[in-house]
Design a protein around this motif. Sequence first.
Motif, short mmCIF file in Angstrom:
data_model
loop_
_atom_site.label_atom_id
_atom_site.label_comp_id
_atom_site.label_asym_id
_atom_site.label_seq_id
_atom_site.Cartn_x
_atom_site.Cartn_y
_atom_site.Cartn_z
N UNK A 8 0.84 -1.20 0.00
CA UNK A 8 0.00 0.00 0.00
C UNK A 8 0.88 1.25 0.00
N UNK A 9 0.38 2.33 -0.55
CA UNK A 9 1.16 3.56 -0.75
C UNK A 9 1.84 4.04 0.53
N UNK A 10 1.13 4.06 1.63
CA UNK A 10 1.70 4.55 2.89
C UNK A 10 2.84 3.66 3.37
N UNK A 11 2.65 2.35 3.25
CA UNK A 11 3.70 1.40 3.64
C UNK A 11 4.90 1.52 2.71
N UNK A 12 4.63 1.62 1.42
CA UNK A 12 5.72 1.75 0.45
C UNK A 12 6.54 3.00 0.74
N UNK A 13 5.88 4.11 1.01
CA UNK A 13 6.57 5.36 1.32
C UNK A 13 7.46 5.18 2.55
N UNK A 14 6.93 4.56 3.59
CA UNK A 14 7.71 4.36 4.82
C UNK A 14 8.91 3.45 4.57
N UNK A 15 8.74 2.42 3.76
CA UNK A 15 9.84 1.51 3.44
C UNK A 15 10.90 2.24 2.63
N UNK A 16 10.48 3.04 1.66
CA UNK A 16 11.45 3.76 0.83
C UNK A 16 12.23 4.79 1.65
N UNK A 17 11.56 5.46 2.56
CA UNK A 17 12.25 6.42 3.43
C UNK A 17 13.24 5.72 4.36
N UNK A 18 12.85 4.57 4.89
CA UNK A 18 13.75 3.79 5.74
C UNK A 18 14.95 3.29 4.94
N UNK A 19 14.71 2.88 3.70
CA UNK A 19 15.80 2.43 2.83
C UNK A 19 16.77 3.57 2.57
N UNK A 20 16.25 4.75 2.31
CA UNK A 20 17.09 5.93 2.08
C UNK A 20 17.97 6.22 3.30
N UNK A 21 17.35 6.23 4.48
CA UNK A 21 18.11 6.52 5.70
C UNK A 21 19.19 5.46 5.94
N UNK A 35 19.49 -3.55 8.64
CA UNK A 35 19.76 -2.12 8.78
C UNK A 35 18.55 -1.31 8.32
N UNK A 36 17.91 -1.75 7.24
CA UNK A 36 16.71 -1.06 6.76
C UNK A 36 15.59 -1.20 7.79
N UNK A 37 15.43 -2.41 8.33
CA UNK A 37 14.40 -2.66 9.33
C UNK A 37 14.61 -1.80 10.58
N UNK A 38 15.86 -1.55 10.93
CA UNK A 38 16.16 -0.71 12.09
C UNK A 38 15.68 0.73 11.87
N UNK A 39 15.62 1.15 10.62
CA UNK A 39 15.14 2.49 10.27
C UNK A 39 13.63 2.52 10.04
N UNK A 40 13.04 1.34 9.89
CA UNK A 40 11.62 1.19 9.57
C UNK A 40 10.84 1.09 10.88
N UNK A 41 9.72 1.76 10.98
CA UNK A 41 8.97 1.79 12.22
C UNK A 41 8.15 0.53 12.46
N UNK A 42 8.14 -0.35 11.47
CA UNK A 42 7.38 -1.59 11.62
C UNK A 42 8.34 -2.76 11.64
N UNK A 43 7.87 -3.96 11.53
CA UNK A 43 8.71 -5.14 11.70
C UNK A 43 9.53 -5.49 10.46
N UNK A 44 10.64 -6.19 10.70
CA UNK A 44 11.46 -6.68 9.59
C UNK A 44 10.68 -7.70 8.78
#
Length: 92
Positions: A8-21, A35-44
Amino acid sequence: MTASGEPPAETRQAIMEATYRAMRAHGYADLTMSAIAAEFEKSQSLLHYHYDTKEDLLVAFLEYLIDEFVGKVEAGEVEGDGVGSGADGTRA
């Protein structure tokens, strides 16, 4: 997941932002799903639900960046030709 196979768009946006960080912090060579999961507010596990491998996620990330850039170009938010131009639009 949506019918198109994308999160979903909101989840995709959050994943892409976490990937960027995570990419900024670790660089490509040391980037991991953890490392991406550590930046992501949800689970790996949610990352793995949407993307099987780091490579799948990075392909989606590159597509996301391209889509964002094209959107800015179409909206007239990018000055210069975008190739070899500095922030002020001058050639380097």
